[in-house]
Design an enzyme around this catalytic site. Structure first.
Site, PDB file in Angstrom:
ATOM      1  N   ASP A 193      48.202  42.996  -2.295  1.00  0.00           N
ATOM      2  CA  ASP A 193      49.381  42.454  -1.626  1.00  0.00           C
ATOM      3  C   ASP A 193      50.632  42.680  -2.467  1.00  0.00           C
ATOM      4  O   ASP A 193      50.895  41.939  -3.419  1.00  0.00           O
ATOM      5  CB  ASP A 193      49.183  40.961  -1.354  1.00  0.00           C
ATOM      6  CG  ASP A 193      50.319  40.355  -0.542  1.00  0.00           C
ATOM      7  OD1 ASP A 193      51.134  41.127   0.001  1.00  0.00           O
ATOM      8  OD2 ASP A 193      50.390  39.119  -0.447  1.00  0.00           O
ATOM      9  N   ASP A 209      55.762  45.342   1.594  1.00  0.00           N
ATOM     10  CA  ASP A 209      54.723  44.316   1.705  1.00  0.00           C
ATOM     11  C   ASP A 209      53.483  44.896   2.383  1.00  0.00           C
ATOM     12  O   ASP A 209      53.444  45.055   3.603  1.00  0.00           O
ATOM     13  CB  ASP A 209      55.261  43.125   2.506  1.00  0.00           C
ATOM     14  CG  ASP A 209      54.343  41.911   2.441  1.00  0.00           C
ATOM     15  OD1 ASP A 209      53.241  42.037   1.871  1.00  0.00           O
ATOM     16  OD2 ASP A 209      54.734  40.847   2.955  1.00  0.00           O
TER      17      ASP A 209
END
EC number: 3.4.23.-
Length: 583
Positions: free
Chosen positions: A431, A223
Site C-alpha cells: 500500500d 495509492d
C-alpha cells in the site's frame, strides 16, 4: 613418391577447439556464439583441383559448404572419438546452463530474426508504457524551478510558451497505437512529482487533465491500495483543502450516468443503494484512518507522455471530490487528490489496459535516501527480464488490493507470530497510500519486546518525542543525523513467502533503514505501527517506508508480484543515453 592428398589427411593428426561465448548478463538478447577450429600437425597445403570452366561471379552452393563441414567432422570423429565426446559433453553442459539462466533468450533462439522482429513490432503496437518519476518533496519555489528545468528544459520566462506548445498538438491514443514500434520503444516519459515518508508522509505524481486548450496539472497521491482516482473539484466544493492547484471544474456533459458500468463498479461496496435512473453517479470512499471523500463520477482527458516524448490522451473516468473530511485534508495541502492504482476495473491502469494502451502492469521505485528520486510506471516494457523475485498474487474477490501470502516472519533470529488462519499463514498488502508499515497486534507486541534490547546499548526510550509511538534518543543526548548512525543496533525483518522450507521459498528482507526514521528532534523512531484497527487487523500492511530502495511490480496479467533492490534513479530498461532525470 609423394603421398596423395588422401594419404596426407590420413597421416595428419587433427586437433579441434570449440569456443562458446555467452552474452553479457545485462544484455542476454545478444545471443551466444559458437566457434570451431581444426588444427593439424603438418603444414600440408590444401589442394583444390581447378574448375574446368571457372566463373568469377559464381557463388558456392551452401550445400557444398555443409558437406565440407561434415567431411571435416567425420575425419575428426574417426581419429579422436574421445575428444569429440568430451567437446560434445562440454557444449551440452554450457547450453543447459545458459538455458537455465536465460530461458527467455533461449526461447528467442528458436525463431528466426524476421519472425522475432515481427512479433516485437506487433507487441509494441498493441501496448505502451508510461513512467512517472518520483522526486523528494521540495519547497514550492524549488519545486516550480525543477519543473521548468528538468521536465521542460526551459527558463521561467518560457514556461507559458512551452505549455502552449505541449497542449496544442497532443497525440491521440489511436495515433499512438499506430505509431511505429521503434518510436514507442525509444521514447521516455517524465512527470515531476514530490514526496517522502517523513515529514510529508506521501508520494505523488503530476498528471495533466482536461482539453488541450484549458488543461490543468494536478498533483495526485499515488495509492496502490485505492481503486478510484479523484480530484478535488468545484461542484461547488463543500469541504476542500487548499490543494496544490486550483480546483477541478467539471462540465455537466462529462458527468457519468448511474446506468454506466463504472458507476455500478464504484457503488458495489457502498452502503447507499444504486440508483439506475439518477442523472449522476455519486460515490463515497472511506479510508483506513476513517477519513473520507464524497463526490460524483466524471470523465475527462488524461494526458500521458509515451517513451518517444509524444503526448497521448485518453478519456478516463474519475471522481470529482467536493466533500473531504478527516486527516485526508492534511495531505490535500500538498496534493489535489488520489491516483488509484489497484486491481479494480476503474483504476487508472485498468482503464488504460482495457483500451489496449498498456498491459495491466504497475511498478514503482521509491529511493531510500531523503533526497532520493524514483518513479512509477504503467505497462510491461520496463519490467526487468532478470533479477526479480516473483511470488503469486493473492486473488480476493472482496478486495482489489495487491496481496501475497507469507508463511514465516522473523526479527533477527526470533520468530514473529502471524495472525492468519490458525496462525500459520498470513497476508501482506502492498500500500503506497500508507506512509508506515502495520503489523497485526501479536506480531507488533513481539517486535516491541524484542526491541527492548536496543535500550541496553547506546539508546534509551524518549517518550517526549511524539513523532511516532516509539522513539529512542542517544544516551549521550547527541542527536542522530542519519540512519547510518543507528542501524547497527537493529536487526532485519524477514518475510518468507511460499514453502516453509527456506531453500525453495522466497524472502522479502526489510532492513533497519526500511522501518526506521530520524525525527526532527534527532531521535530514531520505529516506523512499524500496531495494525489492530487497520484493514481486518490480521494483515501486514507494507507502507512506503518498507518499500523504499526496491523496484516493486504488480503484474495483473500474470497475477504475480515481484521486487528487486534498486537505487531507483532510472528504470534499467531505459537507454542511458536518453535523459531521464537531471541533476
Amino acid at each position: 613418391m609423394e603421398p596423395d592428398l588422401h594419404d596426407q589427411q590420413q597421416q595428419q593428426r587433427v586437433h579441434s577447439v570449440v569456443i562458446i561465448t555467452l552474452p553479457p548478463s545485462d544484455d542476454p538478447s545478444q545471443g551466444k556464439t559458437i566457434s570451431a577450429f581444426t588444427l593439424t600437425d603438418h603444414d600440408y597445403p590444401l589442394e583444390i583441383p581447378p574448375e574446368d570452366n571457372p566463373n568469377p561471379s559464381f557463388q558456392p552452393d551452401p550445400l557444398h559448404r555443409n558437406q565440407q563441414s561434415r567431411l571435416l567432422f567425420s575425419d575428426l570423429s574417426m581419429n579422436s572419438p574421445r575428444l569429440v565426446l568430451g567437446l560434445l559433453g562440454i557444449s551440452l553442459l554450457a547450453v543447459a546452463f545458459y538455458a537455465s539462466v536465460f530461458p527467455n533468450s533461449v526461447q528467442m533462439f528458436r525463431v528466426s530474426p524476421d519472425e522475432r522482429n515481427r512479433d516485437d513490432d506487433d507487441n509494441l503496437r498493441e501496448t505502451a508504457s508510461f513512467v512517472f518519476p518520483v522526486y523528494h518533496k521540495l519547497r514550492a519555489r524549488e519545486f516550480h524551478e525543477r519543473i521548468l528545468e528538468e521536465d521542460l528544459g526551459l527558463e521561467n520566462e518560457n514556461f507559458v510558451e512551452s505549455m502552449d506548445l505541449e497542449l496544442v498538438n497532443p497525440v491521440k491514443v489511436n495515433d499512438v497505437l499506430s505509431t511505429s514500434a521503434g518510436s514507442i520503444d525509444s521514447s521516455t516519459t517524465i512527470f515531476p512529482v514530490g514526496g517522502n515518508v517523513y515529514p510529508d508522509g506521501l508520494y505523488y505524481t503530476r498528471i495533466l487533465v482536461g482539453k488541450p486548450e484549458d488543461g490543468q496539472y494536478y498533483h495526485l497521491d499515488i495509492d496502490t491500495g485505492s481503486e478510484l482516482t479523484w480530484i478535488q473539484c468545484d461542484a461547488p466544493c463543500t469541504s476542500c483543502a487548499k490543494g496544490a492547484n486550483q480546483l477541478y471544474k467539471p462540465r455537466k456533459d462529462n458527468l457519468v450516468r448511474s446506468s454506466e458500468a463504472f458507476c455500478v463498479e464504484v457503488q458495489r461496496n457502498q452502503l447507499t443503494e444504486h440508483c439506475e435512473n439518477c442523472h449522476q453517479c455519486d460515490y463515497e470512499i472511506e479510508y483506513a484512518d476513517h477519513s473520507y471523500s464524497m463526490g460524483v463520477l466524471t470523465k475527462d482527458k488524461f494526458h500521458l507522455k509515451l517513451h518517444n516524448g509524444s503526448l497521448a490522451e485518453s478519456d478516463i473516468v474519475f471522481g470529482c471530490g467536493y466533500d473531504q473530511q478527516g486527516l485526508l485534508l492534511n495531505t490535500l495541502l500538498k496534493t489535489d487528490g488520489i491516483l488509484g492504482l489497484s486491481r479494480a476495473k476503474i483504476s487508472l491502469p485498468s482503464q488504460l489496459a482495457s483500451r489496449g494502451i498498456i498491459s495491466n502492469v504497475v511498478g514503482h521505485c521509491l529511493a531510500s535516501d531523503l533526497n532520493g528520486e524514483g518513479y512509477i510506471f504503467m505497462g510491461s516494457d520496463l519490467v526487468p527480464s532478470h533479477g526479480m523475485t516473483w511470488v503469486p498474487m493473492l486473488h480476493d474477490s472482496r478486495l482489489d488490493a495487491y496481496q501475497m501470502q507469507v508463511t514465516k516472519m522473523s526479527y533477527g533470529q526470533g520468530m514473529l507470530s502471524l495472525d492468519g488462519e490458525n496462525g500459520r499463514v498470513g497476508k501482506v498488502l502492498f500500500d503506497t497510500g500508507s506512509s508506515y508499515t502495520y503489523f497485526p497486534n501479536q506480531a507488533y507486541s513481539q517486535l516491541v519486546t524484542s526491541l527492548q534490547e536496543v535500550s541496553g546499548l547506546e539508546l534509551t526510550r524518549d517518550d517526549s518525542d511524539e513523532t511516532l509511538p516509539i522513539c529512542w534518543r542517544a544516551k549521550t543526548n547527541f542527536p542522530f543525523s542519519s540512519l547510518s548512525d543507528v542501524k547497527k543496533f537493529f536487526r532485519p525483518i524477514t518475510l518468507q513467502i511460499g514453502s516453509k522450507w527456506l531453500i525453495i521459498s522466497r524472502k522479502l528482507l526489510i532492513q533497519p533503514e526500511d522501518y526506521l526514521i530520524i525525527s526532527n528532534k534527532g531521535n530514531v523512531c520505529l516506523g512499524i505501527l500496531d495494525g489492530s484497527s487497520v484493514h481486518d487487523g490480521s494483515t501486514i500492511i507494507l507502507g512506503d517506508i518498507s518499500m523504499r530502495g526496491h523496484l516493486i511490480v504488480y503484474d495483473n496479467v500474470k497475477r504475480r508480484i515481484g521486487w528487486m533492490k534498486s537505487d531507483c534513479v532510472r528504470p534499467r530498461e531505459i537507454d542511458h543515453n536518453v535523459p531521464f532525470f537531471q541533476g
